[in-house]
Design an enzyme around this catalytic site. Sequence first.
Site, short mmCIF file in Angstrom:
data_model
loop_
_atom_site.label_atom_id
_atom_site.label_comp_id
_atom_site.label_asym_id
_atom_site.label_seq_id
_atom_site.Cartn_x
_atom_site.Cartn_y
_atom_site.Cartn_z
N LEU A 1 0.86 -1.19 0.00
CA LEU A 1 0.00 0.00 0.00
C LEU A 1 0.88 1.23 0.00
O LEU A 1 1.58 1.50 0.98
CB LEU A 1 -0.89 0.02 1.25
CG LEU A 1 -1.66 -1.27 1.56
CD1 LEU A 1 -2.53 -1.07 2.80
CD2 LEU A 1 -2.50 -1.70 0.37
N GLY A 2 0.90 1.97 -1.10
CA GLY A 2 1.73 3.16 -1.25
C GLY A 2 3.01 2.81 -1.97
O GLY A 2 3.63 1.77 -1.69
N THR B 1 8.52 7.10 -1.68
CA THR B 1 9.95 6.94 -1.39
C THR B 1 10.24 5.56 -0.81
O THR B 1 11.13 4.85 -1.28
CB THR B 1 10.39 8.02 -0.36
OG1 THR B 1 10.03 9.29 -0.89
CG2 THR B 1 11.87 7.96 -0.10
N LYS C 1 4.68 5.90 11.77
CA LYS C 1 4.79 6.29 13.20
C LYS C 1 3.58 7.10 13.66
O LYS C 1 3.13 6.97 14.80
CB LYS C 1 6.06 7.08 13.44
CG LYS C 1 6.16 8.37 12.64
CD LYS C 1 7.51 8.55 12.04
CE LYS C 1 7.40 9.08 10.65
NZ LYS C 1 8.64 9.06 9.91
N LYS D 1 7.51 9.19 17.56
CA LYS D 1 8.50 8.12 17.80
C LYS D 1 8.73 7.92 19.30
O LYS D 1 8.86 6.77 19.76
CB LYS D 1 9.80 8.47 17.08
CG LYS D 1 9.66 8.44 15.56
CD LYS D 1 10.82 9.14 14.86
CE LYS D 1 10.73 9.01 13.34
NZ LYS D 1 11.69 9.88 12.63
N1 LIG Z 1 10.83 8.53 3.81
C1 LIG Z 1 11.45 8.17 4.90
O1 LIG Z 1 12.65 8.40 5.07
C2 LIG Z 1 10.72 7.42 5.98
C3 LIG Z 1 11.44 6.90 7.07
C4 LIG Z 1 10.75 6.18 8.07
C5 LIG Z 1 9.40 6.02 7.97
N2 LIG Z 1 8.72 6.56 6.90
C6 LIG Z 1 7.28 6.37 6.85
O2 LIG Z 1 6.96 5.60 5.70
C7 LIG Z 1 5.69 5.96 5.21
C8 LIG Z 1 5.81 6.36 3.75
O3 LIG Z 1 6.72 7.43 3.64
P1 LIG Z 1 7.27 7.91 2.21
O4 LIG Z 1 8.44 8.80 2.53
O5 LIG Z 1 7.45 6.77 1.32
O6 LIG Z 1 6.05 8.83 1.74
P2 LIG Z 1 5.68 9.21 0.23
O7 LIG Z 1 4.83 10.42 0.33
O8 LIG Z 1 6.91 9.27 -0.61
O9 LIG Z 1 4.83 7.96 -0.25
C9 LIG Z 1 3.52 7.71 0.15
C10 LIG Z 1 2.76 7.25 -1.09
O10 LIG Z 1 1.47 6.81 -0.71
C11 LIG Z 1 0.58 7.21 -1.72
N3 LIG Z 1 -0.81 7.22 -1.23
C12 LIG Z 1 -1.43 8.15 -0.49
N4 LIG Z 1 -2.68 7.78 -0.24
C13 LIG Z 1 -2.86 6.58 -0.82
C14 LIG Z 1 -3.95 5.68 -0.91
N5 LIG Z 1 -5.12 5.97 -0.35
N6 LIG Z 1 -3.77 4.52 -1.59
C15 LIG Z 1 -2.59 4.24 -2.15
N7 LIG Z 1 -1.52 5.06 -2.11
C16 LIG Z 1 -1.66 6.20 -1.45
C17 LIG Z 1 1.06 8.58 -2.15
O11 LIG Z 1 0.59 8.92 -3.42
C18 LIG Z 1 2.58 8.37 -2.12
O12 LIG Z 1 3.07 7.92 -3.36
C19 LIG Z 1 5.19 7.07 6.13
O13 LIG Z 1 4.42 6.51 7.16
C20 LIG Z 1 6.47 7.63 6.72
O14 LIG Z 1 6.29 8.23 7.98
C21 LIG Z 1 9.35 7.24 5.91
N1 LIG Z 2 11.35 13.16 8.49
C1 LIG Z 2 11.93 12.09 9.24
C2 LIG Z 2 11.97 10.86 8.39
C3 LIG Z 2 12.20 9.60 9.14
O1 LIG Z 2 11.15 9.26 9.97
C4 LIG Z 2 13.34 12.51 9.69
O2 LIG Z 2 13.83 13.57 9.30
O3 LIG Z 2 13.95 11.79 10.47
#
Ligand SMILES: NC(=O)c1ccc[n+]([C@@H]2O[C@H](COP(=O)([O-])OP(=O)(O)OC[C@H]3O[C@@H](n4cnc5c(N)ncnc54)[C@H](O)[C@@H]3O)[C@@H](O)[C@H]2O)c1
Ligand SMILES: N[C@@H](CCO)C(=O)O
Length: 430
Positions: A10-11, A14, A104, A204
């Site tokens: 799901l999603g 990044t 988180k 966190k």
């Molecule tokens: N990026 C990081 O470094 C990082 C680190 C730790 C945790 N996270 C966590 O991971 C999760 C994803 O982060 P990310 O950086 O990949 O975010 P992102 O915004 O790059 O990706 C999220 C994706 O989900 C999609 N989306 C939104 N609603 C949707 C739906 N209803 N159905 C399907 N897709 C949908 C968006 O279009 C987007 O492409 C978040 O919970 C974030 O807190 C991210």
């Molecule tokens: N925005 C967060 C991503 C990781 O959770 C950070 O800078 O650490």
Amino acid sequence: MSDSLKVALLGCGTVGSAVLRLLSEQADDLAARVGRRVEVAGVAVRRPDRHAGVPAELLTTDAEALVTRDDVDLVVEVIGGIEPARTLLLAAIGAGKSVVSANKALLAEDGVALHAAAADAGVDLYYEAAVAGAIPLLRPLRESLAGDQLRRVVGIVNGTTNYILSRMAETGAGFGEALAEATEAGYAEADPTADVDGFDAAAKAAILASLAFHSPVRSSDVYREGIAAVSASDVARAAEIGCTVKLLAICERVAGEDGDTIAVRVHPAMIPTTHPLAAVGGAFNAVFVEADAAGELMFYGQGAGGEPTASAVLGDLVAVARNRLTGAAGPGTTGYAGLSVRPMAETPTRYHVSLDVADVPGVLATVAQEFAAHGVSIATVRQDGHGDAATLVIVTHRAPDAALATTVARLREMDAVRGVTSVLRVEGLS
Ligand SMILES: NC(=O)c1ccc[n+]([C@@H]2O[C@H](COP(=O)([O-])OP(=O)(O)OC[C@H]3O[C@@H](n4cnc5c(N)ncnc54)[C@H](O)[C@@H]3O)[C@@H](O)[C@H]2O)c1
Ligand SMILES: N[C@@H](CCO)C(=O)O
Ligand code: NA
């Protein structure tokens, strides 16, 4: 090998795109480690036209239908935010799927309900990526340290703010300038509020405190201050007393007359440059754990980024896949201790206060009296300069946070004090 295990993703942003790539690149190794091939059954996205690299037959905009499909065994949620992630995870759990999430915000808001649903359904809920990205931290707390009593978990759990504070220390820049640099370097998001104002770290901290102290803690229970008010002067003052400024997430057990409580807070603090967390620079994360039997432990690594976060997601995926094959369920969370969260006002903290004062007889005594009047004991005091440009640098012992804040408020009103130039809490001093 018999039938593969099927994953719904799901999603695909990044983290999701990195998960998808690693699942494909490491398919053979993962199969060998799990004992069954792990295949992607579908990828739920919002805009299929934006995911040219994903096989079209896997893409769907109907996440709800995907998570309840009969052929799906495991669900990975990397959408983020509260809704629709919560509804989707509850639907997946209700349909008997084990789930892995990096979310988180959701876990810190609704972890209790999600864990209860997973326990009822006999499925797994893993979320190592949600705190400190790639760093193995939640499973060590849930599993490796499950036989110990934790006293404290203190860490740098937000990479963006650590990058900003590191640049301020290195270059003498102010907050605004360092934030602009972080944005340019791709660390800070277009809207950096969640990071800069401490919301990300508070979520966190809530998750860490819940697991460390076997007590339900939510984001809204966490005292939170961000770094927007940290000035170049604060950073310079910290250096003068052998400290550096870090945004800390602090979860600690506090003994009280009516039994133990837990204090959970996120705020900038001065820490000695000799403290292990002081050396954590740039966008790195590190968490320091103190346990009765284990003593001091340190966890360090990359807390963000697609690949590092995907590493934690895949580690969880392997764990839940193995459990699925053996029919076992991994550890749930236990709130059995039920410790309450202590209000910040009653939480013992230490302050550093720098004051510009008139160097006239009696000023030190007047200032010291104000601390004493609020029951705050001074650990060290230093006077620099003289005449109209004298500065007092005071570091207190621990006192209830409200007593320290009230003292500082009174100092600001005193005639002898020309200005309070820096006030920051201090951690890690003996
Ligand atoms: N990026 C990081 O470094 C990082 C680190 C730790 C945790 N996270 C966590 O991971 C999760 C994803 O982060 P990310 O950086 O990949 O975010 P992102 O915004 O790059 O990706 C999220 C994706 O989900 C999609 N989306 C939104 N609603 C949707 C739906 N209803 N159905 C399907 N897709 C949908 C968006 O279009 C987007 O492409 C978040 O919970 C974030 O807190 C991210
Ligand atoms: N925005 C967060 C991503 C990781 O959770 C950070 O800078 O650490
Ligand atoms: Na982690």
